[in-house]
Design a protein around this motif. Structure first.
Motif, PDB file in Angstrom:
ATOM      1  N   VAL A 103       0.542  -1.198  -0.240  1.00  9.57           N
ATOM      2  CA  VAL A 103      -0.139  -0.259  -0.058  1.00  9.57           C
ATOM      3  C   VAL A 103       0.933   1.426   0.362  1.00  9.57           C
ATOM      4  O   VAL A 103       0.258   2.275  -0.214  1.00  9.57           O
ATOM      5  N   GLU A 104       2.313   1.480   0.828  1.00  3.91           N
ATOM      6  CA  GLU A 104       3.159   1.982   1.277  1.00  3.91           C
ATOM      7  C   GLU A 104       3.159   2.947  -0.261  1.00  3.91           C
ATOM      8  O   GLU A 104       3.546   4.230  -1.190  1.00  3.91           O
ATOM      9  N   ARG A 105       3.788   1.414  -1.515  1.00  2.00           N
ATOM     10  CA  ARG A 105       4.373   1.577  -2.315  1.00  2.00           C
ATOM     11  C   ARG A 105       3.942   2.027  -3.194  1.00  2.00           C
ATOM     12  O   ARG A 105       3.855   3.081  -3.798  1.00  2.00           O
ATOM     13  N   ALA A 106       1.811   1.851  -3.531  1.00  2.39           N
ATOM     14  CA  ALA A 106       1.620   2.202  -4.335  1.00  2.39           C
ATOM     15  C   ALA A 106       1.052   3.926  -4.005  1.00  2.39           C
ATOM     16  O   ALA A 106       0.928   4.999  -4.459  1.00  2.39           O
ATOM     17  N   GLU A 107       0.832   4.154  -2.922  1.00  2.00           N
ATOM     18  CA  GLU A 107       0.419   5.534  -2.246  1.00  2.00           C
ATOM     19  C   GLU A 107       1.672   6.654  -2.979  1.00  2.00           C
ATOM     20  O   GLU A 107       1.871   8.076  -3.392  1.00  2.00           O
ATOM     21  N   ASP A 108       2.931   6.003  -2.786  1.00  2.00           N
ATOM     22  CA  ASP A 108       4.420   6.596  -3.476  1.00  2.00           C
ATOM     23  C   ASP A 108       4.045   6.703  -4.856  1.00  2.00           C
ATOM     24  O   ASP A 108       4.759   7.954  -5.235  1.00  2.00           O
ATOM     25  N   ASP A 109       4.070   5.895  -5.534  1.00  2.33           N
ATOM     26  CA  ASP A 109       3.853   6.121  -6.865  1.00  2.33           C
ATOM     27  C   ASP A 109       2.727   6.500  -7.421  1.00  2.33           C
ATOM     28  O   ASP A 109       2.712   7.549  -8.670  1.00  2.33           O
ATOM     29  N   ILE A 110       1.247   6.754  -6.235  1.00  2.00           N
ATOM     30  CA  ILE A 110       0.914   8.444  -6.839  1.00  2.00           C
ATOM     31  C   ILE A 110       1.167   9.464  -6.601  1.00  2.00           C
ATOM     32  O   ILE A 110       1.207  10.385  -7.417  1.00  2.00           O
ATOM     33  N   GLY A 111       1.473   9.529  -5.192  1.00  2.00           N
ATOM     34  CA  GLY A 111       1.757  10.510  -5.202  1.00  2.00           C
ATOM     35  C   GLY A 111       3.042  11.018  -5.610  1.00  2.00           C
ATOM     36  O   GLY A 111       3.693  12.226  -5.805  1.00  2.00           O
TER      37      GLY A 111
END
Length: 111
Positions: A103-111
Motif C-alpha cells: 500500500v505504501e509503495r502504491a501511494e508513493d507511486d501515485i503521489g
C-alpha cells in the motif's frame, strides 16, 4: 496452457517446465477462472490461506492480485486482523507488514 510470460514461466520455465505448465494451465487458466467464485472471493480465500499457513513467498503476489481483483486495503486489513486470532499473531503480523509495504509503495507511486 498459457503462452504468455508468466511469473512461474520466468522463474522456473527452463528448470521445472511441468510445474509451470500445471501452475499456468490448471491453477490459473482453470481453477481461477471457474464461475462458482468471483476472482475477488478467490483472492480473499487464497490470501487468508497463505497468511494462515505462513506462506511468505506467495503472499505478496496474492495481496497484489487481491487488490487488482477488487479487494480494498481496509477489507484486507480486517481479514488479516480477524485471522490473527485463528492462525496466530506472527502469521498475521507478517501478512500485515507485507500489505502495508504494498500500500505504501502504491501511494508513493501515485503521489
Amino acid at each position: 496452457m498459457a503462452t504468455q510470460s508468466t511469473a512461474a514461466r520466468q522463474r522456473f520455465g527452463d528448470f521445472a517446465p511441468k510445474l509451470v505448465e500445471l501452475t499456468d494451465g490448471v491453477l490459473f487458466d482453470d481453477v481461477w477462472e471457474r464461475d462458482e467464485l468471483s476472482p475477488r472471493d478467490r483472492s480473499l480465500v487464497t490470501i487468508t490461506a497463505l497468511a494462515a499457513l505462513y506462506r511468505t513467498d506467495q503472499i505478496e503476489f496474492h495481496l497484489r492480485k487481491g487488490l487488482d481483483n477488487g479487494l480494498t486495503k481496509d477489507e484486507l486489513v480486517e481479514a488479516i486482523t480477524h485471522l490473527a486470532f485463528y492462525a496466530g499473531w506472527p502469521a498475521a503480523m507478517t501478512a500485515m507488514n507485507t500489505l502495508k509495504t504494498i500500500v505504501e509503495r502504491a501511494e508513493d507511486d501515485i503521489g
